[in-house]
Design an enzyme around this catalytic site. Structure first.
Site, PDB file in Angstrom:
ATOM      1  CG  HIS A 151     -10.190   0.704  -7.958  1.00 27.34           C
ATOM      2  ND1 HIS A 151     -10.454   0.305  -6.670  1.00 27.34           N
ATOM      3  CD2 HIS A 151      -8.899   0.381  -8.157  1.00 27.34           C
ATOM      4  CE1 HIS A 151      -9.362  -0.229  -6.136  1.00 27.34           C
ATOM      5  NE2 HIS A 151      -8.410  -0.195  -7.020  1.00 27.34           N
ATOM      6  CE1 TYR A 201      -7.710  -1.606  -3.056  1.00 24.58           C
ATOM      7  CE2 TYR A 201      -6.972   0.146  -1.614  1.00 24.58           C
ATOM      8  CZ  TYR A 201      -6.962  -0.475  -2.840  1.00 24.58           C
ATOM      9  OH  TYR A 201      -6.186   0.046  -3.851  1.00 24.58           O
TER      10      TYR A 201
HETATM   11  N1  LIG Z   1      -5.486   1.688  -7.786  1.00 21.22           N
HETATM   12  C1  LIG Z   1      -5.079   0.444  -7.851  1.00 21.22           C
HETATM   13  O1  LIG Z   1      -5.487  -0.330  -8.748  1.00 21.22           O
HETATM   14  C2  LIG Z   1      -4.103  -0.065  -6.837  1.00 21.22           C
HETATM   15  C3  LIG Z   1      -3.522  -1.330  -7.009  1.00 21.22           C
HETATM   16  C4  LIG Z   1      -2.573  -1.752  -6.052  1.00 21.22           C
HETATM   17  C5  LIG Z   1      -2.259  -0.922  -4.991  1.00 21.22           C
HETATM   18  N2  LIG Z   1      -2.878   0.291  -4.833  1.00 21.22           N
HETATM   19  C6  LIG Z   1      -2.577   1.188  -3.692  1.00 21.22           C
HETATM   20  O2  LIG Z   1      -1.169   1.261  -3.496  1.00 21.22           O
HETATM   21  C7  LIG Z   1      -0.834   0.764  -2.202  1.00 21.22           C
HETATM   22  C8  LIG Z   1       0.512   0.069  -2.216  1.00 21.22           C
HETATM   23  O3  LIG Z   1       0.580  -0.936  -3.186  1.00 21.22           O
HETATM   24  P1  LIG Z   1       0.678  -2.486  -2.835  1.00 21.22           P
HETATM   25  O4  LIG Z   1      -0.051  -2.735  -1.569  1.00 21.22           O
HETATM   26  O5  LIG Z   1       0.251  -3.199  -4.064  1.00 21.22           O
HETATM   27  O6  LIG Z   1       2.223  -2.781  -2.709  1.00 21.22           O
HETATM   28  P2  LIG Z   1       3.579  -2.111  -2.123  1.00 21.22           P
HETATM   29  O7  LIG Z   1       3.299  -0.965  -1.253  1.00 21.22           O
HETATM   30  O8  LIG Z   1       4.479  -1.955  -3.299  1.00 21.22           O
HETATM   31  O9  LIG Z   1       4.157  -3.332  -1.291  1.00 21.22           O
HETATM   32  C9  LIG Z   1       3.527  -3.835  -0.156  1.00 21.22           C
HETATM   33  C10 LIG Z   1       4.304  -5.075   0.280  1.00 21.22           C
HETATM   34  O10 LIG Z   1       5.634  -4.711   0.668  1.00 21.22           O
HETATM   35  C11 LIG Z   1       5.877  -5.110   2.009  1.00 21.22           C
HETATM   36  N3  LIG Z   1       6.668  -4.039   2.644  1.00 21.22           N
HETATM   37  C12 LIG Z   1       6.239  -2.797   2.962  1.00 21.22           C
HETATM   38  N4  LIG Z   1       7.236  -2.059   3.491  1.00 21.22           N
HETATM   39  C13 LIG Z   1       8.329  -2.861   3.525  1.00 21.22           C
HETATM   40  C14 LIG Z   1       9.643  -2.676   3.979  1.00 21.22           C
HETATM   41  N5  LIG Z   1      10.037  -1.512   4.497  1.00 21.22           N
HETATM   42  N6  LIG Z   1      10.517  -3.720   3.880  1.00 21.22           N
HETATM   43  C15 LIG Z   1      10.122  -4.902   3.342  1.00 21.22           C
HETATM   44  N7  LIG Z   1       8.877  -5.133   2.883  1.00 21.22           N
HETATM   45  C16 LIG Z   1       7.979  -4.120   2.975  1.00 21.22           C
HETATM   46  C17 LIG Z   1       4.507  -5.266   2.651  1.00 21.22           C
HETATM   47  O11 LIG Z   1       4.545  -6.233   3.679  1.00 21.22           O
HETATM   48  P3  LIG Z   1       3.780  -6.073   5.103  1.00 21.22           P
HETATM   49  O12 LIG Z   1       2.482  -5.379   4.864  1.00 21.22           O
HETATM   50  O13 LIG Z   1       3.621  -7.507   5.510  1.00 21.22           O
HETATM   51  O14 LIG Z   1       4.709  -5.319   5.995  1.00 21.22           O
HETATM   52  C18 LIG Z   1       3.674  -5.756   1.473  1.00 21.22           C
HETATM   53  O15 LIG Z   1       3.865  -7.141   1.290  1.00 21.22           O
HETATM   54  C19 LIG Z   1      -2.005  -0.171  -1.875  1.00 21.22           C
HETATM   55  O16 LIG Z   1      -2.087  -0.469  -0.489  1.00 21.22           O
HETATM   56  C20 LIG Z   1      -3.162   0.645  -2.398  1.00 21.22           C
HETATM   57  O17 LIG Z   1      -3.483   1.698  -1.504  1.00 21.22           O
HETATM   58  C21 LIG Z   1      -3.780   0.730  -5.758  1.00 21.22           C
END
Ligand SMILES: NC(=O)c1ccc[n+]([C@@H]2O[C@H](COP(=O)([O-])OP(=O)(O)OC[C@H]3O[C@@H](n4cnc5c(N)ncnc54)[C@H](OP(=O)(O)O)[C@@H]3O)[C@@H](O)[C@H]2O)c1
Length: 292
Positions: A116, A54
């Site tokens: 990861h 990241y």
């Molecule tokens: N291990 C892995 O392979 C892996 C892969 C993916 C993710 N992850 C982890 O999981 C975390 C979360 O997953 P993710 O980042 O893929 O997606 P997520 O948390 O499912 O979604 C994030 C998206 O939703 C939006 N959002 C957040 N809160 C909201 C709300 N209350 N209302 C409307 N939209 C909202 C955010 O926009 P804004 O930011 O613009 O507000 C962003 O575009 C990551 O940050 C990471 O730490 C791990």
């Protein structure tokens, strides 16, 4: 179901505890990470999910440091995760990146370090795992786990741990505390979840908001109206009530707050059932199915 609040923690197999609501920083630009992590901690989150990939470990820990200085809340109350990159997964690389994370963040220890993804073949995976185990022995990391592991990867690791413990003594193979996988109603992964739950392995739910892709879903709209909560709050609550550790990401301050405001309502059994889609629809990559 036991009552949940923003301070709830789950025990891990390592003997340490993990705060149940995490704050993800995937795709959070490095120049924003310190400020949004600080805001998340001020809101009440205590758990930050970063990764080498990241490119924001240092600013994320800077946000933690500012918060600790301002509040006198001790390091032991906060929880920081990083991950060994999926590319070139092996013993040497894992050993190197763990030291780099400690240097970059200035933290005395990392609470949780994960592999990861299960790429790199058996030798690469088990070699990288051995580097995590050695880092725990050296006091650099407290708890270790994996991410994107399917049941066949988990079984390979379990077998290695059993054999190593038998040959070298209990604990020498390492202790699996966490598997972090994509989880939401369109990807509920009962096989992986059941495997982990049977062994006390904490299941972390990444992309718990499906990256916003289901914001207009009809069932979510119905539940949102019923509970007077947003679709995002319904999804986080679903994850919590499944017993997962959800890791919602947002760089928007009001959303960071909304996503933590999920403790004043409960989804009924019927509500939970209405979100049983039985679908297999990942919104990102899915290394759990890899066979190399
Ligand atoms: N291990 C892995 O392979 C892996 C892969 C993916 C993710 N992850 C982890 O999981 C975390 C979360 O997953 P993710 O980042 O893929 O997606 P997520 O948390 O499912 O979604 C994030 C998206 O939703 C939006 N959002 C957040 N809160 C909201 C709300 N209350 N209302 C409307 N939209 C909202 C955010 O926009 P804004 O930011 O613009 O507000 C962003 O575009 C990551 O940050 C990471 O730490 C791990």
């Amino acid at each position: 179901m036991a009552k949940l609040d923003i301070n709830t923690k789950y025990p891990m197999n390592s003997g340490f505890e993990i705060p149940v609501l995490g704050y993800g920083v995937y795709q959070t630009p490095a120049d924003e990470a310190a400020s949004v992590v600080h805001h998340a901690l001020k809101t009440g989150y205590r758990h930050i999910d970063s990764a080498v990939a990241y490119r924001n470990e240092a600013p994320s820990s800077a946000g933690m440091n500012t918060f600790m200085k301002e509040t006198n809340i001790p390091r032991g109350e906060l929880f920081f995760t990083s991950k060994v990159p999926a590319r070139n997964l092996n013993y040497e690389n894992a050993k190197k990146v763990i030291d780099e994370t400690l240097n970059k963040t200035g933290l005395d220890y990392i609470d949780l370090y994960l592999l990861h993804a299960p790429y790199g073949g058996k030798q690469g995976r088990l070699g990288a795992w051995r580097a995590l185990v050695e880092a725990v022995e050296a006091g650099k990391i407290r708890s270790i786990g994996v991410s994107n592991y399917g049941v066949h990867h988990l079984e390979e690791l379990e077998q290695y741990i059993k054999e190593t413990d038998a040959k070298q003594g209990k604990g020498k193979g390492g202790i699996l505390s966490v598997n972090q996988v994509e989880l939401h109603p369109w990807l509920a992964r009962p096989d992986i979840v059941d495997w982990c739950k049977a062994r006390g392995v904490v299941v972390e739910a990444y992309s718990p908001l499906v990256q916003g892709q289901r914001a207009k879903d009809k069932t979510l709209a119905m539940l949102s109206k019923k509970h007077n909560k947003t679709w995002a709050q319904i999804l986080i609550r679903w994850s919590l009530q499944k017993g997962f550790v959800p890791l919602p990401k947002s760089v928007t301050k009001s959303r960071i707050e909304d996503n933590a405001n999920v403790y004043d309502f409960e989804l009924s059994d019927e509500d939970m059932k209405s979100l049983d889609t039985g679908e297999y629809s990942p919104c990102t990559w899915d290394p759990t199915t890899s066979r190399d």
